[in-house]
Each structure stands twice: as C-alpha cells, then as structure tokens.
Design a protein around this motif. Structure first.
Motif, PDB file in Angstrom:
ATOM      1  N   VAL A  32       0.823  -1.204   0.000  1.00  0.00           N
ATOM      2  CA  VAL A  32       0.000   0.000   0.000  1.00  0.00           C
ATOM      3  C   VAL A  32       0.864   1.263   0.000  1.00  0.00           C
ATOM      4  O   VAL A  32       2.021   1.240   0.420  1.00  0.00           O
ATOM      5  CB  VAL A  32      -0.945   0.044   1.232  1.00  0.00           C
ATOM      6  N   THR A  33       0.247   2.351  -0.462  1.00  0.00           N
ATOM      7  CA  THR A  33       0.886   3.659  -0.317  1.00  0.00           C
ATOM      8  C   THR A  33       0.306   4.408   0.870  1.00  0.00           C
ATOM      9  O   THR A  33       0.901   5.369   1.346  1.00  0.00           O
ATOM     10  CB  THR A  33       0.751   4.503  -1.601  1.00  0.00           C
ATOM     11  N   SER A  34      -0.850   3.951   1.359  1.00  0.00           N
ATOM     12  CA  SER A  34      -1.414   4.441   2.612  1.00  0.00           C
ATOM     13  C   SER A  34      -2.506   3.482   3.048  1.00  0.00           C
ATOM     14  O   SER A  34      -3.091   2.778   2.223  1.00  0.00           O
ATOM     15  CB  SER A  34      -1.976   5.865   2.486  1.00  0.00           C
ATOM     16  N   ALA A  35      -2.767   3.459   4.345  1.00  0.00           N
ATOM     17  CA  ALA A  35      -3.838   2.617   4.881  1.00  0.00           C
ATOM     18  C   ALA A  35      -4.231   3.141   6.256  1.00  0.00           C
ATOM     19  O   ALA A  35      -3.382   3.649   6.999  1.00  0.00           O
ATOM     20  CB  ALA A  35      -3.391   1.162   4.991  1.00  0.00           C
ATOM     21  N   SER A  36      -5.519   3.026   6.568  1.00  0.00           N
ATOM     22  CA  SER A  36      -5.990   3.431   7.890  1.00  0.00           C
ATOM     23  C   SER A  36      -7.187   2.586   8.278  1.00  0.00           C
ATOM     24  O   SER A  36      -7.857   1.995   7.433  1.00  0.00           O
ATOM     25  CB  SER A  36      -6.368   4.917   7.906  1.00  0.00           C
ATOM     26  N   VAL A  37      -7.441   2.540   9.584  1.00  0.00           N
ATOM     27  CA  VAL A  37      -8.592   1.815  10.106  1.00  0.00           C
ATOM     28  C   VAL A  37      -9.319   2.735  11.083  1.00  0.00           C
ATOM     29  O   VAL A  37      -8.698   3.384  11.922  1.00  0.00           O
ATOM     30  CB  VAL A  37      -8.182   0.466  10.750  1.00  0.00           C
ATOM     31  N   THR A  38     -10.633   2.777  10.927  1.00  0.00           N
ATOM     32  CA  THR A  38     -11.482   3.658  11.724  1.00  0.00           C
ATOM     33  C   THR A  38     -12.488   2.822  12.502  1.00  0.00           C
ATOM     34  O   THR A  38     -13.068   1.872  11.972  1.00  0.00           O
ATOM     35  CB  THR A  38     -12.232   4.641  10.793  1.00  0.00           C
ATOM     36  N   VAL A  39     -12.692   3.178  13.775  1.00  0.00           N
ATOM     37  CA  VAL A  39     -13.692   2.545  14.620  1.00  0.00           C
ATOM     38  C   VAL A  39     -14.526   3.654  15.242  1.00  0.00           C
ATOM     39  O   VAL A  39     -13.978   4.578  15.865  1.00  0.00           O
ATOM     40  CB  VAL A  39     -13.043   1.683  15.731  1.00  0.00           C
ATOM     41  N   GLY A  40     -15.829   3.583  15.057  1.00  0.00           N
ATOM     42  CA  GLY A  40     -16.712   4.584  15.645  1.00  0.00           C
ATOM     43  C   GLY A  40     -16.390   6.008  15.211  1.00  0.00           C
ATOM     44  O   GLY A  40     -16.502   6.940  15.995  1.00  0.00           O
ATOM     45  N   GLY A  41     -15.984   6.179  13.974  1.00  0.00           N
ATOM     46  CA  GLY A  41     -15.674   7.503  13.446  1.00  0.00           C
ATOM     47  C   GLY A  41     -14.293   8.036  13.802  1.00  0.00           C
ATOM     48  O   GLY A  41     -13.937   9.140  13.400  1.00  0.00           O
ATOM     49  N   GLU A  42     -13.507   7.261  14.548  1.00  0.00           N
ATOM     50  CA  GLU A  42     -12.167   7.701  14.963  1.00  0.00           C
ATOM     51  C   GLU A  42     -11.098   6.809  14.340  1.00  0.00           C
ATOM     52  O   GLU A  42     -11.187   5.579  14.402  1.00  0.00           O
ATOM     53  CB  GLU A  42     -12.056   7.637  16.485  1.00  0.00           C
ATOM     54  N   VAL A  43     -10.086   7.419  13.737  1.00  0.00           N
ATOM     55  CA  VAL A  43      -8.969   6.648  13.193  1.00  0.00           C
ATOM     56  C   VAL A  43      -8.173   6.080  14.355  1.00  0.00           C
ATOM     57  O   VAL A  43      -7.689   6.826  15.206  1.00  0.00           O
ATOM     58  CB  VAL A  43      -8.064   7.519  12.290  1.00  0.00           C
ATOM     59  N   VAL A  44      -8.067   4.754  14.402  1.00  0.00           N
ATOM     60  CA  VAL A  44      -7.368   4.085  15.505  1.00  0.00           C
ATOM     61  C   VAL A  44      -6.004   3.547  15.089  1.00  0.00           C
ATOM     62  O   VAL A  44      -5.185   3.201  15.939  1.00  0.00           O
ATOM     63  CB  VAL A  44      -8.220   2.948  16.123  1.00  0.00           C
ATOM     64  N   GLY A  45      -5.771   3.465  13.796  1.00  0.00           N
ATOM     65  CA  GLY A  45      -4.478   3.005  13.295  1.00  0.00           C
ATOM     66  C   GLY A  45      -4.298   3.466  11.865  1.00  0.00           C
ATOM     67  O   GLY A  45      -5.245   3.438  11.086  1.00  0.00           O
ATOM     68  N   ALA A  46      -3.097   3.914  11.528  1.00  0.00           N
ATOM     69  CA  ALA A  46      -2.846   4.383  10.165  1.00  0.00           C
ATOM     70  C   ALA A  46      -1.366   4.297   9.850  1.00  0.00           C
ATOM     71  O   ALA A  46      -0.526   4.404  10.753  1.00  0.00           O
ATOM     72  CB  ALA A  46      -3.331   5.826   9.996  1.00  0.00           C
ATOM     73  N   ILE A  47      -1.073   4.090   8.579  1.00  0.00           N
ATOM     74  CA  ILE A  47       0.299   4.199   8.100  1.00  0.00           C
ATOM     75  C   ILE A  47       0.291   5.109   6.883  1.00  0.00           C
ATOM     76  O   ILE A  47      -0.600   5.048   6.049  1.00  0.00           O
ATOM     77  CB  ILE A  47       0.942   2.835   7.770  1.00  0.00           C
ATOM     78  N   ARG A  48       1.267   5.959   6.841  1.00  0.00           N
ATOM     79  CA  ARG A  48       1.476   6.867   5.713  1.00  0.00           C
ATOM     80  C   ARG A  48       2.956   6.798   5.361  1.00  0.00           C
ATOM     81  O   ARG A  48       3.735   7.660   5.724  1.00  0.00           O
ATOM     82  CB  ARG A  48       1.098   8.298   6.072  1.00  0.00           C
ATOM     83  N   PRO A  49       3.349   5.711   4.682  1.00  0.00           N
ATOM     84  CA  PRO A  49       4.775   5.528   4.398  1.00  0.00           C
ATOM     85  C   PRO A  49       5.307   6.580   3.434  1.00  0.00           C
ATOM     86  O   PRO A  49       4.547   7.207   2.703  1.00  0.00           O
ATOM     87  CB  PRO A  49       4.826   4.136   3.769  1.00  0.00           C
ATOM     88  N   GLN A  50       6.628   6.753   3.437  1.00  0.00           N
ATOM     89  CA  GLN A  50       7.267   7.654   2.479  1.00  0.00           C
ATOM     90  C   GLN A  50       6.976   7.201   1.055  1.00  0.00           C
ATOM     91  O   GLN A  50       6.735   8.019   0.186  1.00  0.00           O
ATOM     92  CB  GLN A  50       8.782   7.698   2.715  1.00  0.00           C
ATOM     93  N   SER A  51       7.020   5.890   0.819  1.00  0.00           N
ATOM     94  CA  SER A  51       6.691   5.382  -0.510  1.00  0.00           C
ATOM     95  C   SER A  51       5.714   4.207  -0.416  1.00  0.00           C
ATOM     96  O   SER A  51       4.616   4.289  -0.930  1.00  0.00           O
ATOM     97  CB  SER A  51       7.953   4.974  -1.274  1.00  0.00           C
ATOM     98  N   GLN A  52       6.112   3.126   0.257  1.00  0.00           N
ATOM     99  CA  GLN A  52       5.250   1.960   0.348  1.00  0.00           C
ATOM    100  C   GLN A  52       5.274   1.377   1.753  1.00  0.00           C
ATOM    101  O   GLN A  52       6.251   1.527   2.489  1.00  0.00           O
ATOM    102  CB  GLN A  52       5.724   0.876  -0.630  1.00  0.00           C
ATOM    103  N   GLY A  53       4.180   0.705   2.097  1.00  0.00           N
ATOM    104  CA  GLY A  53       4.071  -0.024   3.353  1.00  0.00           C
ATOM    105  C   GLY A  53       3.238  -1.267   3.104  1.00  0.00           C
ATOM    106  O   GLY A  53       2.920  -1.588   1.955  1.00  0.00           O
TER     107      GLY A  53
END
Length: 143
Positions: free
Chosen positions: A8-29
């Motif tokens: 991925v180039t970015s990914a996030s997970v939201t629970v109850g409208g709140e982002v609880v985990g995310a990655i925003r790598p420089q290029s890939q993750g």
C-alpha cells in the motif's frame, strides 16, 4: 493462520468515526489482514511475522525490513470463510476470540520486535479499512 498482505501507499482503520491506526509511508508499506484458526499459536505468529517482514514485494524487490516500511495489522476472521456449500459462508474454521486475539497480538508484537513500525486495528470491533493498494500487489501467506 493466514495473513493477506497488501502493498500500500497508505492505509488506515477507523472505529466509531475515529482513526485508531494508520500508516502513511514515504513510498510503500504493508497492510496485513490476519486470520486465525483453532490450532494457531504464538510460534506460528512469529514465523508469519518474519515472513511478512522479509517478503520481497516492495519496489526493487525489497522487503519491509530492507526499507523500514510500516505495517498496519488488522484481525480478519473472514479469511477462514468456508463457501463450499450454499450461499452463506460458514465460520467454523475461524478461531474464537479467546484464541484469536492473543495470536493477532503476538503477530503484531513479533513484527515490532523485528524492528517494524506497526499500527493496529481494534480486535473484534466493526472497522472501516481504507487503503490504496499499490500495484495492486496482494499475497496470501499461510502457516
């Protein structure tokens, strides 16, 4: 144990409208969706964490360990769906929460111990996962 790994180039997970985990790598993750079955344990989690960390699916045939790519880990019992009969999946191959949660936690912890930057979802929660799959590249790892 099954781990569906997506580059991925970015990914996030939201629970109850709140982002609880995310990655925003420089290029890939990597996004790792983790499914656990009844006989899985911390040793299997360790082996699959090592495989995930060293899997050469990033640009230039590099691994997450080569470029210190972040990893988002999310529990995913539906990786053990049985669709052989009828139209309704059966979930009997998926481990119950009391078995699965410690194994998913062990997987994420093993990645951290290997040196990975790890974000996670919330076990058992209804989650919304957002990602940009790069390639697309998706690989299924099994123990």
């Amino acid at each position: 144990m099954r781990v569906l790994v997506q580059r991925v180039t970015s990914a996030s997970v939201t629970v109850g409208g709140e982002v609880v985990g995310a990655i925003r790598p420089q290029s890939q993750g990597l996004l790792a969706l983790v499914g656990v079955t009844h006989d899985d344990d911390a040793a299997k989690a360790q082996r699959l964490a090592e495989k995930t960390w060293q899997l050469r699916i990033l640009d230039g045939e590099k691994s997450a360990s080569d470029v210190n790519a972040p990893i988002l880990v999310i529990s995913q019992f539906t990786l053990y769906a049985n669709t052989a009969k009828g139209r309704r999946p059966a979930w009997n191959a998926a481990a119950p929460a009391a078995v699965a949660e410690p194994v998913v936690t062990s997987f994420a912890q093993a990645l951290r111990e290997l040196g990975a930057t790890v974000a996670t979802g919330v076990f058992g929660a209804h989650m919304q996962v957002e990602l940009i799959n790069d390639g697309p590249v998706t690989v299924l790892l099994e123990s």
